[in-house]
Design a protein around this motif. Sequence first.
Motif, short mmCIF file in Angstrom:
data_model
loop_
_atom_site.label_atom_id
_atom_site.label_comp_id
_atom_site.label_asym_id
_atom_site.label_seq_id
_atom_site.Cartn_x
_atom_site.Cartn_y
_atom_site.Cartn_z
N SER A 51 0.80 -1.04 0.01
CA SER A 51 0.05 0.02 0.09
C SER A 51 0.84 1.30 -0.03
N ASP A 52 2.24 1.12 0.11
CA ASP A 52 3.25 2.12 0.24
C ASP A 52 4.46 1.94 -0.65
N LYS A 53 4.06 1.33 -1.80
CA LYS A 53 5.53 1.12 -2.49
C LYS A 53 5.20 1.69 -4.01
N LYS A 54 5.16 2.93 -3.89
CA LYS A 54 5.06 3.64 -5.25
C LYS A 54 6.22 3.35 -6.48
N PRO A 55 5.86 3.04 -7.55
CA PRO A 55 4.66 2.92 -8.17
C PRO A 55 4.23 1.45 -8.55
N ALA A 107 12.79 5.25 -9.38
CA ALA A 107 11.43 5.73 -9.54
C ALA A 107 11.57 7.09 -8.44
N TRP A 108 11.89 6.58 -7.08
CA TRP A 108 11.78 7.40 -5.96
C TRP A 108 12.76 8.71 -6.24
N LYS A 129 16.43 -0.86 10.34
CA LYS A 129 15.43 -1.64 9.72
C LYS A 129 14.12 -1.19 10.15
N PHE A 130 13.25 -1.29 8.78
CA PHE A 130 11.60 -0.54 9.41
C PHE A 130 10.46 -1.64 8.76
N ASP A 131 9.58 -1.77 9.14
CA ASP A 131 8.81 -2.60 8.82
C ASP A 131 8.03 -2.17 7.46
N LEU A 132 7.62 -0.91 7.45
CA LEU A 132 6.88 -0.20 6.33
C LEU A 132 7.89 0.48 5.27
N TYR A 133 7.71 0.43 4.02
CA TYR A 133 8.34 1.24 3.13
C TYR A 133 8.55 2.75 3.14
N ALA A 134 7.13 2.95 3.51
CA ALA A 134 6.93 4.65 3.86
C ALA A 134 7.93 4.97 5.15
#
Length: 275
Positions: free
Chosen positions: A46-50, A198-199, A170-175
Motif C-alpha cells: 500500500s506504500d510502494k509507489k509505483p 523511480a523514487w 530496519k523498518f517494517d513499512l517502506y513509507a
Amino acid sequence: MKKSVVTIMAAALALVATLSSCRRSGSGRTVAEIKKSGTVRIAVFSDKKPFGYVDENGVYQGYDVYFAERIAKDLGVKVAYVPVEPAARVEVLETNKVDIVLANFTKTPERAEKVDFALPYMKVALGVVSPDDDLITAAEQLNGRTLIVAKGTTAETYFTESYPEISLLKFDLYADTYKALLDGRGDAFSTDNTEVLAWAIENPGFTVGIDSLGNLDTINPAVKKGNSDLLEWLNEEIRTLGKENFFHADYEATLREVYGPNSDADSLVVEGGEL
C-alpha cells in the motif's frame, strides 16, 4: 448393537470428505473455490509507489495492481486487496489470509521452500539511493555507516550476508524507510533498483549511485505451498497474457510516466514468463 454396514460406510465417506476438505484448505483455495466465493484475495503493498500503493482517493494503484485487476477479471470475480508488509508476505499465504501475493515479491531459494512461485513477470536487482551531497557509488563506502532497509527484503538479506560491517537500520513499512532517509537517519537506502530509481526521480537531492547490485532476480506471483491448482492457473494466465504483450501495456499505464519517455521497458518487463 452392531452398526449397520450402511452407517459405517456413510461415516467413512464423511471422513474422506472432511479430510479432502482439510487438504484443500491446508494448501489454499482452489480456482473453483475462488470462483464460487466471488472474490480473489490478493496481497499488495500500500506504500510502494509505483508498484503497489494507495492514491489520494484511497484507491489501489501500480504495476502489481494493474496485474491483479486482470487476474480478477479473467477469474470472473472481484478482487479484495490485502495490504502487506515486506516481512509478512510468506505469513499471509501460510495463514490463508490471501490467495495470491503480488507485492513485488522477489523469488529466492529460501522463499521457494515456503511458498510456490508462479512464472516471472518482472526483472530486478538491488539499488542504493543516497543524498547528492554524500553520494554512495559503491557498497564498500557504507562500511561503518548506516544503511536503511525494509525488514524481510532481499536487500536486508544481501547486506547482512555480504557486508556485515554495514549497520542496518530496519523498518517494517517502506513509507518509514523513505522518511528515515529524508530525515537523515541513515546514509543511504537500498531496495529493488526499479523502485529507488523511480523514487529518486520524484525526490530532487537524491540519486541512485548504485543502480544494480547483487544478482539479477525476478519478481513472481506466489501462492500457498502445495496449491498446485491455483499455481497452474496463474502460469497459464501469464503465458496467455504474454501473447498480447500485457505486461508492456502495464508498464505504459503505470510506469512510463515515472521512468520517463526514453526508459526501456524491456529492461524490466518479462512477457509470458520467459526471460
